[in-house]
Design an enzyme around this catalytic site. Structure first.
Site, PDB file in Angstrom:
ATOM      1  N   GLY A 184       2.897   2.460  10.762  1.00  0.00           N
ATOM      2  CA  GLY A 184       3.827   3.574  10.585  1.00  0.00           C
ATOM      3  C   GLY A 184       4.600   3.938  11.839  1.00  0.00           C
ATOM      4  N   GLU A 189      -6.641   4.751   8.104  1.00  0.00           N
ATOM      5  CA  GLU A 189      -6.448   6.169   7.765  1.00  0.00           C
ATOM      6  C   GLU A 189      -7.704   6.743   7.111  1.00  0.00           C
ATOM      7  OE1 GLU A 189      -2.798   5.512   5.635  1.00  0.00           O
ATOM      8  OE2 GLU A 189      -1.835   4.977   7.518  1.00  0.00           O
ATOM      9  N   GLY A 221       5.030   1.429   4.600  1.00  0.00           N
ATOM     10  CA  GLY A 221       6.340   2.048   4.367  1.00  0.00           C
ATOM     11  C   GLY A 221       7.331   1.168   3.624  1.00  0.00           C
ATOM     12  N   SER A 268       3.880  -1.987  10.304  1.00  0.00           N
ATOM     13  CA  SER A 268       5.339  -2.037  10.458  1.00  0.00           C
ATOM     14  C   SER A 268       5.931  -3.388  10.066  1.00  0.00           C
ATOM     15  CB  SER A 268       5.754  -1.642  11.887  1.00  0.00           C
ATOM     16  OG  SER A 268       5.334  -0.321  12.169  1.00  0.00           O
ATOM     17  N   HIS A 328      -9.385   1.166   5.323  1.00  0.00           N
ATOM     18  CA  HIS A 328      -8.085   1.367   5.981  1.00  0.00           C
ATOM     19  C   HIS A 328      -8.274   2.331   7.157  1.00  0.00           C
ATOM     20  CE1 HIS A 328      -3.957   2.540   6.696  1.00  0.00           C
ATOM     21  NE2 HIS A 328      -3.609   1.438   6.054  1.00  0.00           N
ATOM     22  N   GLU A 350      -5.007  -4.806  10.890  1.00  0.00           N
ATOM     23  CA  GLU A 350      -3.978  -3.771  11.035  1.00  0.00           C
ATOM     24  C   GLU A 350      -4.196  -3.033  12.358  1.00  0.00           C
ATOM     25  OE1 GLU A 350      -2.203  -2.592   6.955  1.00  0.00           O
ATOM     26  OE2 GLU A 350      -3.823  -1.236   7.409  1.00  0.00           O
ATOM     27  N   ASN A 369       0.862  -1.182   0.000  1.00  0.00           N
ATOM     28  CA  ASN A 369       0.000   0.000   0.000  1.00  0.00           C
ATOM     29  C   ASN A 369       0.901   1.235   0.000  1.00  0.00           C
ATOM     30  OD1 ASN A 369      -1.770   2.069   0.528  1.00  0.00           O
ATOM     31  ND2 ASN A 369      -2.363   1.357   2.577  1.00  0.00           N
ATOM     32  N   TRP A 370       1.005   1.852  -1.163  1.00  0.00           N
ATOM     33  CA  TRP A 370       1.923   2.996  -1.283  1.00  0.00           C
ATOM     34  C   TRP A 370       1.401   4.243  -0.571  1.00  0.00           C
ATOM     35  CZ3 TRP A 370       4.077   3.335  -7.011  1.00  0.00           C
ATOM     36  CH2 TRP A 370       4.759   2.141  -7.292  1.00  0.00           C
ATOM     37  N   LYS A 371       0.132   4.236  -0.197  1.00  0.00           N
ATOM     38  CA  LYS A 371      -0.508   5.419   0.424  1.00  0.00           C
ATOM     39  C   LYS A 371      -0.292   6.639  -0.490  1.00  0.00           C
ATOM     40  CE  LYS A 371      -0.078   3.182   4.857  1.00  0.00           C
ATOM     41  NZ  LYS A 371       0.020   3.290   6.325  1.00  0.00           N
TER      42      LYS A 371
HETATM   43  P1  13P Z   1       3.242   0.478   7.665  1.00  0.00           P
HETATM   44  O1  13P Z   1       3.737  -0.793   7.039  1.00  0.00           O
HETATM   45  O2  13P Z   1       3.930   1.712   7.144  1.00  0.00           O
HETATM   46  O3  13P Z   1       3.196   0.389   9.149  1.00  0.00           O
HETATM   47  O4  13P Z   1       1.715   0.647   7.174  1.00  0.00           O
HETATM   48  C1  13P Z   1       0.859  -0.417   7.280  1.00  0.00           C
HETATM   49  C2  13P Z   1      -0.366  -0.076   6.539  1.00  0.00           C
HETATM   50  O5  13P Z   1      -1.111   0.793   6.930  1.00  0.00           O
HETATM   51  C3  13P Z   1      -0.654  -0.822   5.306  1.00  0.00           C
HETATM   52  O6  13P Z   1      -1.936  -0.582   4.850  1.00  0.00           O
END
Ligand code: 13P
Length: 261
Positions: A176, A100, A238, A216, A98, A170, A9-11
């Site tokens: 993150g 976020e 990430g 993470s 998600h 998650e 997931n590149w966000k």
């Molecule tokens: P990280 O791997 O940066 O913690 O993010 C996880 C995430 O939200 C994947 O959707």
């Protein structure tokens, strides 16, 4: 045997140039020989890069997913993206719910449920995210939250539909932060989700559902997480922005699968 899957997931990262560089690196490293049949790999770039991803990854074993979509079929929803549009750009997967999206865009389990239903209706596989916050974990309510989210996001799903979704656990406190859930912590929740599904649908329903862990995940901790019996893959943030990290996680998934036989 359940699908083992690693999704990146590149966000809201990368642009046309850096995205093309990363996609070409992944294409070069993750050859059919390297990943074999045992692990599915999905890349979820931001919307404007989906066409580019389709062009670069088109003839590779890597699939494309989106990070979000709107729950309506189409129409006057300025700025939104429909499931059918994603399909037309070659997407096979879409992340919904998600944390976020829940936190910054006020998405509720009900909205996530509508998105997941629409995704299925358009032939996409929804990757449906659930997970507790740090306060909820510290208050001892993790399993209550997970139970409420699972029943909310899967409202109206019958057994056949359940078989077409992917769940992603998650924990919000692990996203993150560099502080991943321990394999035992993640395994406990994954097992709990499977038991819930067994209870709601039929005794073996939960055994067939692919459940990813996210938070993470890195090349260094992936093998231990993926060796747990109920952790089928990863939703990687990430570390998916770095070709060596991401491919290291895919390699760990291949090794974990070989080990489990
Ligand atoms: P990280 O791997 O940066 O913690 O993010 C996880 C995430 O939200 C994947 O959707």
């Amino acid at each position: 045997m359940r699908t083992r899957l690693i999704a990146g997931n590149w966000k809201m990262n990368m642009d046309r140039h850096s995205g093309a560089v990363l996609l070409n690196e992944l294409k070069g490293i993750l050859t059919p020989d390297r990943i074999g049949q045992s692990v599915s790999v999905v890349v979820c770039p931001p919307f404007p890069l989906l066409g580019l991803a389709g062009d670069i990854l088109g003839s590779t074993p890597l699939s494309i997913g989106a990070q979000n979509m709107h729950h309506e079929k189409g129409g006057a929803y300025t700025g939104e993206i429909s499931a059918d549009m994603l399909v037309s750009f070659g997407c096979r997967y879409v992340i919904v719910g998600h944390s976020e999206r829940r936190r910054y865009f006020h998405e509720t389990d009900e909205i996530v449920n509508r998105k997941a239903l629409r995704a299925l209706g358009s032939g996409l596989t929804p990757i449906i995210c659930i997970g507790e916050t740090l306060e909820e974990r510290e208050a001892g309510s993790t399993m209550d939250i997970i139970e409420r989210q699972v029943s909310g996001v899967l409202e109206g799903f019958d057994r056949a539909m359940l078989d077409r979704v992917i769940l992603a656990y998650e924990p919000v406190w692990a996203i993150g932060t560099g502080k991943n859930a321990t394999p035992a912590q993640a395994q406990e929740v994954h097992r709990f989700v499977r038991d819930l599904l067994d209870e709601r649908y039929s005794p073996e329903a939960g055994e067939g559902v692919t459940i990813l862990y996210g938070g993470s995940m890195k090349a260094e901790n992936a093998y231990d997480l993926l060796s747990e019996p109920d952790i089928d893959g990863g939703l990687v943030g990430g570390a998916s922005l770095d070709a060596r990290q991401f491919t290291g996680i895919v390699d760990a998934a291949c090794r974990a699968r070989e080990h489990q036989g």
